[in-house]
Each structure stands twice: as structure tokens, then as C-alpha cells.
Design a protein around this motif. Structure first.
Motif, PDB file in Angstrom:
ATOM      1  N   ALA A   1      61.510 133.126  33.753  1.00  0.00           N
ATOM      2  CA  ALA A   1      60.778 133.095  32.482  1.00  0.00           C
ATOM      3  C   ALA A   1      59.769 131.955  32.390  1.00  0.00           C
ATOM      4  CB  ALA A   1      61.763 132.991  31.320  1.00  0.00           C
ATOM      5  N   ALA A   2      60.104 130.789  32.914  1.00  0.00           N
ATOM      6  CA  ALA A   2      59.217 129.629  32.757  1.00  0.00           C
ATOM      7  C   ALA A   2      57.926 129.847  33.526  1.00  0.00           C
ATOM      8  CB  ALA A   2      59.917 128.363  33.242  1.00  0.00           C
ATOM      9  N   PRO A   3      56.774 129.604  32.918  1.00  0.00           N
ATOM     10  CA  PRO A   3      55.518 129.850  33.616  1.00  0.00           C
ATOM     11  C   PRO A   3      55.303 128.925  34.810  1.00  0.00           C
ATOM     12  CG  PRO A   3      55.122 128.774  31.497  1.00  0.00           C
ATOM     13  CD  PRO A   3      56.566 129.145  31.520  1.00  0.00           C
ATOM     14  N   HIS A   4      55.794 127.719  34.737  1.00  0.00           N
ATOM     15  CA  HIS A   4      55.677 126.768  35.847  1.00  0.00           C
ATOM     16  C   HIS A   4      56.995 126.012  35.962  1.00  0.00           C
ATOM     17  CE1 HIS A   4      51.305 127.341  36.267  1.00  0.00           C
ATOM     18  NE2 HIS A   4      51.310 127.436  34.944  1.00  0.00           N
ATOM     19  N   PRO A   5      58.034 126.640  36.500  1.00  0.00           N
ATOM     20  CA  PRO A   5      59.344 125.980  36.552  1.00  0.00           C
ATOM     21  C   PRO A   5      59.336 124.775  37.476  1.00  0.00           C
ATOM     22  CG  PRO A   5      59.355 128.009  37.832  1.00  0.00           C
ATOM     23  CD  PRO A   5      58.045 127.970  37.119  1.00  0.00           C
ATOM     24  N   ARG A   6      59.887 123.674  36.983  1.00  0.00           N
ATOM     25  CA  ARG A   6      59.997 122.452  37.774  1.00  0.00           C
ATOM     26  C   ARG A   6      61.416 121.914  37.633  1.00  0.00           C
ATOM     27  NH1 ARG A   6      55.705 124.292  38.797  1.00  0.00           N
ATOM     28  NH2 ARG A   6      53.678 123.238  38.952  1.00  0.00           N
ATOM     29  N   GLY A   7      61.858 121.229  38.674  1.00  0.00           N
ATOM     30  CA  GLY A   7      63.208 120.657  38.665  1.00  0.00           C
ATOM     31  C   GLY A   7      64.030 121.245  39.792  1.00  0.00           C
TER      32      GLY A   7
ATOM     33  N   ALA B   1      78.517 132.946  33.701  1.00  0.00           N
ATOM     34  CA  ALA B   1      78.766 133.038  35.134  1.00  0.00           C
ATOM     35  C   ALA B   1      79.997 132.214  35.469  1.00  0.00           C
ATOM     36  CB  ALA B   1      77.560 132.545  35.922  1.00  0.00           C
ATOM     37  N   ASP B   2      80.502 132.426  36.652  1.00  0.00           N
ATOM     38  CA  ASP B   2      81.684 131.678  37.089  1.00  0.00           C
ATOM     39  C   ASP B   2      81.361 130.708  38.215  1.00  0.00           C
ATOM     40  OD1 ASP B   2      81.187 133.439  39.124  1.00  0.00           O
ATOM     41  OD2 ASP B   2      83.179 134.363  39.133  1.00  0.00           O
ATOM     42  N   HIS B   3      80.059 130.440  38.399  1.00  0.00           N
ATOM     43  CA  HIS B   3      79.679 129.536  39.481  1.00  0.00           C
ATOM     44  C   HIS B   3      78.328 128.905  39.181  1.00  0.00           C
ATOM     45  CE1 HIS B   3      77.564 133.270  40.488  1.00  0.00           C
ATOM     46  NE2 HIS B   3      76.713 132.524  41.172  1.00  0.00           N
ATOM     47  N   ASP B   4      78.065 127.787  39.859  1.00  0.00           N
ATOM     48  CA  ASP B   4      76.762 127.145  39.831  1.00  0.00           C
ATOM     49  C   ASP B   4      75.899 127.701  40.950  1.00  0.00           C
ATOM     50  OD1 ASP B   4      77.192 125.470  37.670  1.00  0.00           O
ATOM     51  OD2 ASP B   4      77.967 123.829  38.897  1.00  0.00           O
ATOM     52  N   VAL B   5      74.598 127.411  40.842  1.00  0.00           N
ATOM     53  CA  VAL B   5      73.689 127.743  41.928  1.00  0.00           C
ATOM     54  C   VAL B   5      72.920 126.498  42.341  1.00  0.00           C
ATOM     55  CG1 VAL B   5      73.402 130.163  41.280  1.00  0.00           C
ATOM     56  CG2 VAL B   5      71.840 128.444  40.338  1.00  0.00           C
ATOM     57  N   THR B   6      72.510 126.491  43.593  1.00  0.00           N
ATOM     58  CA  THR B   6      71.554 125.506  44.079  1.00  0.00           C
ATOM     59  C   THR B   6      70.157 126.043  43.813  1.00  0.00           C
ATOM     60  OG1 THR B   6      73.027 124.658  45.799  1.00  0.00           O
ATOM     61  CG2 THR B   6      70.667 124.372  46.151  1.00  0.00           C
ATOM     62  N   TYR B   7      69.261 125.181  43.333  1.00  0.00           N
ATOM     63  CA  TYR B   7      67.902 125.650  43.057  1.00  0.00           C
ATOM     64  C   TYR B   7      66.899 124.540  43.383  1.00  0.00           C
ATOM     65  CZ  TYR B   7      68.658 123.121  38.648  1.00  0.00           C
ATOM     66  OH  TYR B   7      68.945 122.165  37.708  1.00  0.00           O
ATOM     67  N   PHE B   8      65.766 124.942  43.940  1.00  0.00           N
ATOM     68  CA  PHE B   8      64.690 124.017  44.261  1.00  0.00           C
ATOM     69  C   PHE B   8      63.432 124.826  44.562  1.00  0.00           C
ATOM     70  CE2 PHE B   8      67.015 125.023  48.099  1.00  0.00           C
ATOM     71  CZ  PHE B   8      66.049 125.252  49.068  1.00  0.00           C
ATOM     72  N   ARG B   9      62.300 124.127  44.539  1.00  0.00           N
ATOM     73  CA  ARG B   9      61.011 124.777  44.797  1.00  0.00           C
ATOM     74  C   ARG B   9      60.497 124.406  46.180  1.00  0.00           C
ATOM     75  NH1 ARG B   9      57.009 126.150  41.170  1.00  0.00           N
ATOM     76  NH2 ARG B   9      55.625 124.604  42.118  1.00  0.00           N
ATOM     77  N   ILE B  10      59.979 125.416  46.879  1.00  0.00           N
ATOM     78  CA  ILE B  10      59.307 125.199  48.151  1.00  0.00           C
ATOM     79  C   ILE B  10      57.982 125.948  48.109  1.00  0.00           C
ATOM     80  CG2 ILE B  10      59.323 125.791  50.613  1.00  0.00           C
ATOM     81  CD1 ILE B  10      60.978 123.391  50.080  1.00  0.00           C
ATOM     82  N   LEU B  11      56.886 125.210  48.194  1.00  0.00           N
ATOM     83  CA  LEU B  11      55.542 125.801  48.194  1.00  0.00           C
ATOM     84  C   LEU B  11      55.346 126.750  47.020  1.00  0.00           C
ATOM     85  CD1 LEU B  11      55.060 126.438  52.032  1.00  0.00           C
ATOM     86  CD2 LEU B  11      54.271 124.493  50.669  1.00  0.00           C
ATOM     87  N   GLY B  12      55.814 126.323  45.848  1.00  0.00           N
ATOM     88  CA  GLY B  12      55.599 127.100  44.640  1.00  0.00           C
ATOM     89  C   GLY B  12      56.612 128.188  44.385  1.00  0.00           C
ATOM     90  N   VAL B  13      57.563 128.374  45.280  1.00  0.00           N
ATOM     91  CA  VAL B  13      58.571 129.426  45.125  1.00  0.00           C
ATOM     92  C   VAL B  13      59.904 128.791  44.760  1.00  0.00           C
ATOM     93  CG1 VAL B  13      59.810 131.298  46.275  1.00  0.00           C
ATOM     94  CG2 VAL B  13      57.381 130.908  46.776  1.00  0.00           C
TER      95      VAL B  13
ATOM     96  N   MET C   1      58.979 118.668  53.204  1.00  0.00           N
ATOM     97  CA  MET C   1      58.779 119.218  51.864  1.00  0.00           C
ATOM     98  C   MET C   1      59.855 118.776  50.885  1.00  0.00           C
ATOM     99  SD  MET C   1      57.337 123.081  52.556  1.00  0.00           S
ATOM    100  CE  MET C   1      58.534 123.548  53.813  1.00  0.00           C
ATOM    101  N   LEU C   2      60.973 118.281  51.385  1.00  0.00           N
ATOM    102  CA  LEU C   2      62.084 117.920  50.494  1.00  0.00           C
ATOM    103  C   LEU C   2      62.272 116.415  50.339  1.00  0.00           C
ATOM    104  CD1 LEU C   2      64.856 120.507  51.510  1.00  0.00           C
ATOM    105  CD2 LEU C   2      63.375 120.567  49.503  1.00  0.00           C
ATOM    106  N   LEU C   3      62.322 115.679  51.438  1.00  0.00           N
ATOM    107  CA  LEU C   3      62.750 114.289  51.357  1.00  0.00           C
ATOM    108  C   LEU C   3      61.706 113.351  50.751  1.00  0.00           C
ATOM    109  CD1 LEU C   3      64.756 114.094  54.702  1.00  0.00           C
ATOM    110  CD2 LEU C   3      65.663 114.133  52.375  1.00  0.00           C
ATOM    111  N   PRO C   4      60.423 113.410  51.121  1.00  0.00           N
ATOM    112  CA  PRO C   4      59.462 112.534  50.428  1.00  0.00           C
ATOM    113  C   PRO C   4      59.370 112.821  48.942  1.00  0.00           C
ATOM    114  CG  PRO C   4      58.552 113.323  52.505  1.00  0.00           C
ATOM    115  CD  PRO C   4      59.803 114.103  52.266  1.00  0.00           C
ATOM    116  N   ALA C   5      59.475 114.090  48.554  1.00  0.00           N
ATOM    117  CA  ALA C   5      59.451 114.420  47.124  1.00  0.00           C
ATOM    118  C   ALA C   5      60.651 113.819  46.407  1.00  0.00           C
ATOM    119  CB  ALA C   5      59.429 115.936  46.939  1.00  0.00           C
ATOM    120  N   LEU C   6      61.812 113.841  47.051  1.00  0.00           N
ATOM    121  CA  LEU C   6      62.993 113.230  46.455  1.00  0.00           C
ATOM    122  C   LEU C   6      62.811 111.729  46.322  1.00  0.00           C
ATOM    123  CD1 LEU C   6      65.899 113.360  45.430  1.00  0.00           C
ATOM    124  CD2 LEU C   6      66.676 113.254  47.817  1.00  0.00           C
ATOM    125  N   ALA C   7      62.217 111.097  47.324  1.00  0.00           N
ATOM    126  CA  ALA C   7      61.956 109.655  47.243  1.00  0.00           C
ATOM    127  C   ALA C   7      61.003 109.353  46.089  1.00  0.00           C
ATOM    128  CB  ALA C   7      61.366 109.154  48.560  1.00  0.00           C
ATOM    129  N   GLY C   8      60.001 110.197  45.896  1.00  0.00           N
ATOM    130  CA  GLY C   8      59.080 110.004  44.782  1.00  0.00           C
ATOM    131  C   GLY C   8      59.753 110.144  43.441  1.00  0.00           C
TER     132      GLY C   8
END
Length: 783
Positions: A229-235, A313-325, A498-505
Motif C-alpha cells: 500500500a505505501a507509495p514509497h515504503p522504507r524501513g 498472523a502467527d509469525h513475523d517476517v523479515t523485510y528489507f529493500r533491495i534496488l527499490g524492491v 547494498m546492505l552493510l553500508p546502508a546499515l552503517a549509515g
């Protein structure tokens, strides 16, 4: 068995091209972390417009509005009027909010704004929440005025057609004093006990994308809805896992504990303005407001018309963005992926052993030694902060959240590189590049397993880099052709890039340089994944055992390696110097200063006090020494500067002992004319406190532990009614005990001789700053 993982013709050029490709991925990822462009007021009515929301913000967020202040009353009147004009049923919930911490019981008379819209065929309740109070020293345009203004614009954009589900807009009071409004809402309001789906909105800076940084447990349905739903999901789920481990809280915390499921959003960049006078409309990034509001409106429409029970739901999910996806997967995949990463690293080790590039003992020693750069990077980054505070003591009061931190962040990055080079270069000739590269991958793979156990949503940021790097290494060993081998290794390192420098930032933005070791650790982990590609750019290693290459060349490479370490160290020092030269305080980027006025109404002696490590020239007009012996009993907390001050006319606080039976003391407390709050310091630990006010439900909180650097027990009441409150406290034992009452009035302008801060200074974020504090000390004796 001391070979390289790969070696190719023109290897220096190949290595540089590979590293440049990864640098491009890092930049592309950073660009995808941007905010939205603000939409003007002329936009279609169904869209969220930051410009329209700003018009509301200008009406209620131009001045500080702490709990119980006249500005808070004015803001609330405006908000209630706007919500009623939008056709919602609006009520103001007045109650006592309560919270406790170590040795502390916090209370406040809160006025929550609760607006409701009935759904057409409700399957549940959608609760949108933000707090309308601000810190006492700043207007809180971002924290949390922007979210409140976004709520008003969202209601307008939703129009008059009702949603399917019931809609509740909760604008809480007293969040800054310990989520008091949210606590009172869930304890006393019928809607607070009803539950539903919650969207809570916050800010810890004045810029940046609106990040979904926290969810309730079993979040699979919520995250799926957010991603769609979110037009530009971040997080990402790393934020959620880390936030669960921290002591911080927002209104989301008591609401989630009360049974609401939901999501928490905030923007966190340029956090040096947080809780200061610079959290203003002028400094607010309009794109952040747009992102907040566009996400709020999209989720309000989607969840407002959804079958809310179906989100369970009965569980959590892992979620992250890679190249806009947005990538999501269920938590049951976390462990298989973590194990697969370990197996891939083990497979790479076995294949390298078979190819006679590295022996298993050397790989084991390399893996053990790879802890060195990780630990050293943390030590160097934290040491840098200590040096910065020693050189510029004003940084200490900013908690590491600096105005212009880029040069210092570059220095931390260089220190992480320095730690890696100081470890890697001497061992290339002893253990071999292949053994070091494979052993290094043991750390992200192993930490991924650890994260899978303790913080499953964060495991991906370690598991995927280890897995892809190991698979890339396997492919490089199996493929023929130099180009394809380099491509395989580059592709393998791409996920880490794509993951670790962004996490450091993100760690830099959220934690600042005071915890720069966190970012340094992440950057060092990233460096460990680059070793095979970085090796291509280095001269041949010297050999420490027989059968090696020519000793003269080895000595030359050793000298070159040592020079490389020195160059990186010098660059780190230069970047630190650049930071000191560019991050100077001025009218646009002010320094923080702490000052308070303290009057002992028992002796009619007054003092100025400051908690600054090194007072500014302006502060030194008021304080000159460290003598705290003449301050009121129980007032001093931590080291203070002091100076004489004129006595003002005031009545001050009054405490009447209504009864004392055993360890229970009942008091009537009044703050005095003009005082917004009262603080009670008790010279012995307290275990339970009850607060009661006329017409409001009494509230009791247990208290454990003690306050640090002052008397062990403390009770606060913000927004205290003029007629006072009844406080009942339990103090173990029956011996006489002293209690100091401190009546607190915002601002210092009433003190003769006070002159406002010049440009370039703002009030510090200490809760006892910019206050007139009038004290009286009482001896509580057995009846």
C-alpha cells in the motif's frame, strides 16, 4: 597452500573495476533511501499535500507546547476545532498519566484529543496516533507536530465518505514526559481497551525518509499490507529488532502492550535538531512531511477498508529493500538461510583446500584472527569520539548527534579500513590471501546464526552477505575464464554492498558518533567481504616460510603495505581535522548550553547552575565555580557549575503531610503560582507512589531501583493542577526522611539581569534546563 582465491591477468584493473562497481551499488542504494518530493497545495483533493499540512503546522507548532502549558492549551483548541470541522466526533480525555523508571515515578495531568469516525461495516478499529506536546525548549515541528499536521491533512484527503472500519485519531499529550498520554488512554479510555490496528508516527530529526522502524509481534499481515500500500515504503526488520533491544519507547509501546497490533514510523536524519529550539518549521524537510503523510493516507485507505481480522498472523517476517524492491520472507526461513550460509562458507573452505589454495588449519587461524579488525575498528571509533569530546567539550552535550558529521563519519570509515589493513597486510604472507578471505566470512556467517537466535529479523543483513560471498567464491573457483571469475566474486559481494553500508549509515543517523563503534563494526564486516577483490589491487605478498617468492620483492611489498597503513591513518587524522574545521557552531548550527535558576525558599538564597562540561562565554556570565554545597538539599544531580543569582519574589512549592503510617506517607503538594510542574526528591529509595487529583482517577505505580547521582527517590508531576495533587509514597523504614520539593516554571526571563542567549546558542536538552526552580525541604517524621 597459501594461494589467492583467484588471480587474473591485469588484476589491478580488474580489482579496481570490481570495487568501483560495488561503489556504484552503494551509491544507488543510498539514492533509493531518499524522501519524497513535497506536493503543492494545488494538488488534487484526494492527494496528500505537504504544503496544505504546513498551513496547519504554522498554526499550532510555532512555539514550545509542553504538557500543561498555555501553548499546549492553544494547540489543543486548534486541533479539536479542525477535527470537528472535518465531521469527526471529538472528545478530550483528561486523566493522570503515569510511568516509572529506576527510582523515578512520573505523573502528569494529560488532555488527549480523541476523534472518531464510525465505519460503514466495521471489522475493527484503525487507530492513527501521534503526540501534540513538544519538548519544553523547542516547538517540536517535527517531533511530533509534523505527524499531527499530517493527520489533519489525511482526514481532509479521506473526504466525507466513511471508511468501512471505525477510525480513531489519537493525539496524545505528555509523550515527552514518559508516554503519559498513551498510558492514560489504554488504562482508562474504552477505545484504549478495545484494541485494533495502530499506526503511530514519530520523528527523531528534521529530515529523512519516513521509516517503518517497529512493528508488533506476528507482523506478517501488517508488513505485507505496508509493502503493497505505501507509495514509497522504507524501513527494514533490522530496525525493529534493534529497537526491541533498546530501552527507548514511544506511544507505540503502551498501545502495543495493551493489545493493539501495528506499525511505528519516524524520520531520523539531521537529528542534531532533535528536542531543541531548532526543531522548527524552518528546519523541517518538507519531503519528510510529504513522505509521512503519503504513507499515512495510503495506509489509512487500505486498512480503513480492509478485513482487519484477516491481518492476524502467527509469525513475523523479515523485510528489507533491495534496488527499490521490498523483499519479505517468513521467519521459518531465517534458520535455513543462516545454516546455508555456514555450509556455503564450509564448502568454499573445502574446495579451496582441494585446489591447494589454503589449508584447513590456516583457515581456522585466519577466522580466529579476523576478530582483531572487528574489535579494533570499534575501539578506534570510540576512541575518536573521546578525542573529539576532549577537544570540543560541547560535543558531549549533543550525545554524538552533530550538525555536520560527514567528515567525522569519513574518519570512522577510514579507521575501519585502518583496522582491516593492520590485520590483513601482515598476515597475507603468513596465512595466505585465500585463507584470510575464507576465514573472514566465518564472522558474518557466524553472527548471522547468532542473530537468527536472538534477533531473527536482523539475521538477513549478515546471512545474505556471507551466503552470496561464499557462493561467489565457489563459482569463481569452478568457472573458467578470468572475466567470469571476477564477475562471480563481484556479484557475490553485491549483497554486502547494498546492505552493510546502508546499515552503517542508519546507525550514524540514529546513534550518532557517540556510538560510532557500531557503524565501524558494520563497516569492518563489510570490509571482510571484499578481501578477494581488494587482494587483486595489492602487490604480491611476502612469504614468511621457505619456498616463497623472492625475498627482495617480499620486503618491497612489506614496505608498501606499511606505507598503506600509514597513509590511511593520516587520512583519518586529516578527516578529523576537516570535521573540527567545518563543524563549527554558528547561528545556523548552534551550540547547546544548559542554565537554570535555583532559589532555596527556606534560606532565600539563589543560584545559577549549569550542567555544561565547559560553559560557554554566555553561560559564564552566570556561573563561575563548582561549589554545589550551598545548593538546596537533594537538588544537585551530576557535576554542576554554580554562581550567585538575585532573589525573585515567589511563593514556591508547599507540601503538607496529611499522614504517615509505617512506611506510607500521604502528602498534599502544591507547586505555587505560575509553576507548571513539581519534582519531589526523597533522600531514601521509594517503592510505590500514588497520585490523585480532584475529579481524576488516582494512579499507582511501583518503583524499583534508585536515581543516579542524586537522592535515590524522585517523583515528578507535570501539568500540575493549581489546587495541587495528593501524593502517597512508600518509603521503607520509619525513620525521619527528608524530601525536597522543586517547583518548576518554564523560562528564565522573570529573573532580573537575565539576557537571552545570543545567536549560535540554544538551550540544551536536559530536562532541568531553562527553568526557574524554587525549592523547599521538609522532614517527614513518624506520626
Amino acid at each position: 597452500m597459501m594461494g589467492k582465491l583467484i588471480d587474473v591477468p591485469r588484476r589491478t584493473l580488474a580489482g579496481l573495476l570490481a570495487l568501483l562497481t560495488l561503489a556504484g551499488l552503494i551509491m544507488l542504494t543510498a539514492m533509493g533511501h531518499s524522501t519524497m518530493q513535497p506536493i503543492p497545495a494545488a494538488a488534487p483533493g484526494r492527494e496528500f499535500s505537504a504544503e496544505r499540512a504546513l498551513r496547519h503546522l504554522e498554526r499550532f507548532a510555532a512555539e514550545p507546547r509542553p504538557l500543561g502549558s498555555p501553548a499546549s492549551d492553544r494547540a489543543r483548541t486548534y486541533l479539536v476545532g479542525q477535527l470537528r470541522a472535518a465531521g469527526l466526533d471529538v472528545k478530550v480525555q483528561r486523566a493522570i498519566g503515569a510511568n516509572s523508571a529506576a527510582g523515578l515515578a512520573s505523573f502528569g495531568q494529560v488532555d488527549n484529543v480523541v476523534a472518531t469516525g464510525q465505519g460503514t461495516d466495521a471489522t475493527g478499529t484503525l487507530l492513527i496516533a501521534a503526540h501534540y506536546d513538544s519538548a519544553a525548549v523547542g516547538p517540536g515541528a517535527s517531533d511530533d507536530g509534523a505527524a499531527v499536521a499530517a493527520m489533519l491533512e489525511t482526514v481532509r484527503a479521506l473526504g466525507t465518505a466513511p471508511l468501512r472500519n471505525d477510525l480513531v485519531l489519537l493525539m496524545t499529550d505528555g509523550e515527552e514526559d514518559g508516554v503519559l498520554g498513551a498510558e492514560a488512554f489504554v488504562r482508562e479510555h474504552p477505545l484504549g481497551r478495545k484494541g485494533g490496528v495502530l499506526l503511530n508516527w514519530e520523528a527523531r530529526g528534521v529530515s529523512g525518509p519516513s521509516l517503518m522502524f517497529e512493528t508488533s509481534r506476528n507482523n506478517a499481515g501488517l508488513v505485507s499490507t505496508f509493502a503493497a500500500a505505501a507509495p514509497h515504503p522504507r524501513g527494514d526488520s533490522v530496525m525493529g529488532e534493534l529497537y526491541r533491544l533498546l530501552p527507548n519507547n514511544t506511544d507505540f509501546t503502551p498501545l502495543a502492550k495493551a493489545g493493539f497490533t501495528g506499525m511505528n514510523f519516524a524520520y531520523i536524519e539531521r537529528s542534531s535538531r532533535y528536542h531543541t529550539a531548532d526543531d522548527s518549521i524552518a528546519n523541517l524537510d518538507h519531503g519528510s512531511l510529504q513522505h509521512h503523510g503519503s504513507t499515512m493516507l495510503a495506509l489509512a485507505r487500505t486498512l480503513g477498508d480492509a478485513d482487519l481480522p484477516a491481518l492476524a498472523a502467527d509469525h513475523d517476517v523479515t523485510y528489507f529493500r533491495i534496488l527499490g524492491v521490498m523483499v519479505t520472507y517468513p521467519d521459518w526461513l531465517v534458520w535455513p538461510l543462516a545454516v546455508l550460509a555456514v555450509l556455503a562458507v564450509a564448502g568454499l573452505a573445502l574446495l579451496a583446500r582441494r585446489a591447494r589454495l589454503a589449508s584447513i588449519p590456516r583457515i581456522i587461524v585466519a577466522a580466529a584472527s579476523a576478530a582483531t579488525p572487528l574489535v579494533l575498528a570499534v575501539i578506534l571509533a570510540q576512541g575518536l569520539w573521546e578525542v573529539l569530546v576532549a577537544l570540543r567539550p560541547a560535543y558531549d552535550g549533543m550525545g554524538g548527534l552533530l550538525h555536520r558529521p560527514l567528515a567525522y563519519q569519513a574518519a570512522v570509515t577510514l579507521l575501519a579500513v585502518l583496522a582491516l589493513l593492520a590485520w590483513y597486510l601482515p598476515l597475507r604472507g603468513r596465512l595466505g590471501p585465500a585463507a584470510l578471505a575464507i576465514g573472514a566470512l566465518v564472522w558474518p556467517a557466524g553472527l548471522g546464526v547468532l542473530a537468527a537466535w536472538f534477533a531473527p529479523g536482523a539475521a538477513f543483513v549478515l546471512t545474505f552477505p556471507a551466503l552470496l560471498c561464499a557462493l561467489g567464491g565457489l563459482a569463481a573457483l569452478l568457472l573458467r575464464g578470468a572475466v567470469w571469475r571476477v564477475v562471480a566474486l563481484t556479484f557475490g559481494a553485491s549483497m554486502a554492498a547494498m546492505l552493510l553500508p546502508a546499515l552503517a549509515g542508519t546507525a550514524f543517523d540514529g546513534m550518532g558518533l557517540a556510538l560510532g563503534g557500531v557503524s565501524a563494526l558494520v563497516l569492518a564486516l563489510f570490509g571482510l567481504t571484499l578481501l578477494p577483490l581488494a587482494e587483486l589491487t595489492l602487490p604480491e605478498p611476502s612469504r614468511s616460510s621457505g619456498g616463497g617468492r623472492d625475498g627482495g620483492g617480499g620486503r618491497g611489498s612489506s614496505r608498501g603495505s606499511g606505507l598503506g597503513v600509514v597513509v590511511v591513518a593520516v587520512l583519518a587524522v586529516v578527516q578529523t581535522g576537516v570535521g573540527l574545521a567545518t563543524d563549527v557552531f554558528d547561528a545556523t548550527n548552534p551550540q547547546r548550553s544548559h542554565l537554570a535558576y535555583v532559589l532555596n525558599a527556606d534560606t532565600w538564597v539563589a543560584h545559577w547552575v549549569s550542567g555544561d562540561a565547559e560553559p560557554t562565554a554566555w553561560t559564564k556570565r552566570y556561573v563561575s565555580g563548582r561549589d554545589t554545597g550551598s545548593l538546596p538539599a537533594g537538588y544537585a544531580r551530576r557535576t554542576l557549575w554554580t554562581g550567585g543569582a538575585p532573589v525573585i519574589e515567589t511563593d514556591g512549592p508547599r507540601v503538607a503531610v496529611l499522614s504517615r503510617v509505617g512506611d506510607t506517607v500521604r502528602l498534599r503538594v502544591r507547586a505555587g503560582q505560575g509553576a507548571r510542574s513539581v519534582t519531589l526528591r526523597v533522600e531514601r529509595p521509594i517503592t510505590q507512589v500514588t497520585a490523585a487529583a480532584t475529579g481524576l482517577t488516582p494512579v499507582t505505580v511501583p518503583v524499583s531501583g534508585v536515581r543516579a547521582n542524586t537522592w535515590p527517590g524522585e517523583i515528578r508531576f507535570r501539568g500540575i493542577p493549581a489546587r495541587g495533587v495528593d501524593i502517597t509514597l512508600r518509603v521503607p523504614g520509619t525513620d525521619p526522611v527528608r524530601l525536597t520539593a522543586i517547583a518548576e516554571t518554564d523560562g528564565l526571563s522573570a529573573v532580573p539581569g537575565f539576557t537571552p542567549r545570543p545567536p549560535g546558542l540554544v538551550a540544551s536538552t536536559r530536562e532541568d534546563g531553562d527553568l526557574i526552580a524554587v525549592t523547599r525541604t521538609y522532614a517527614l517524621r513518624p506520626a
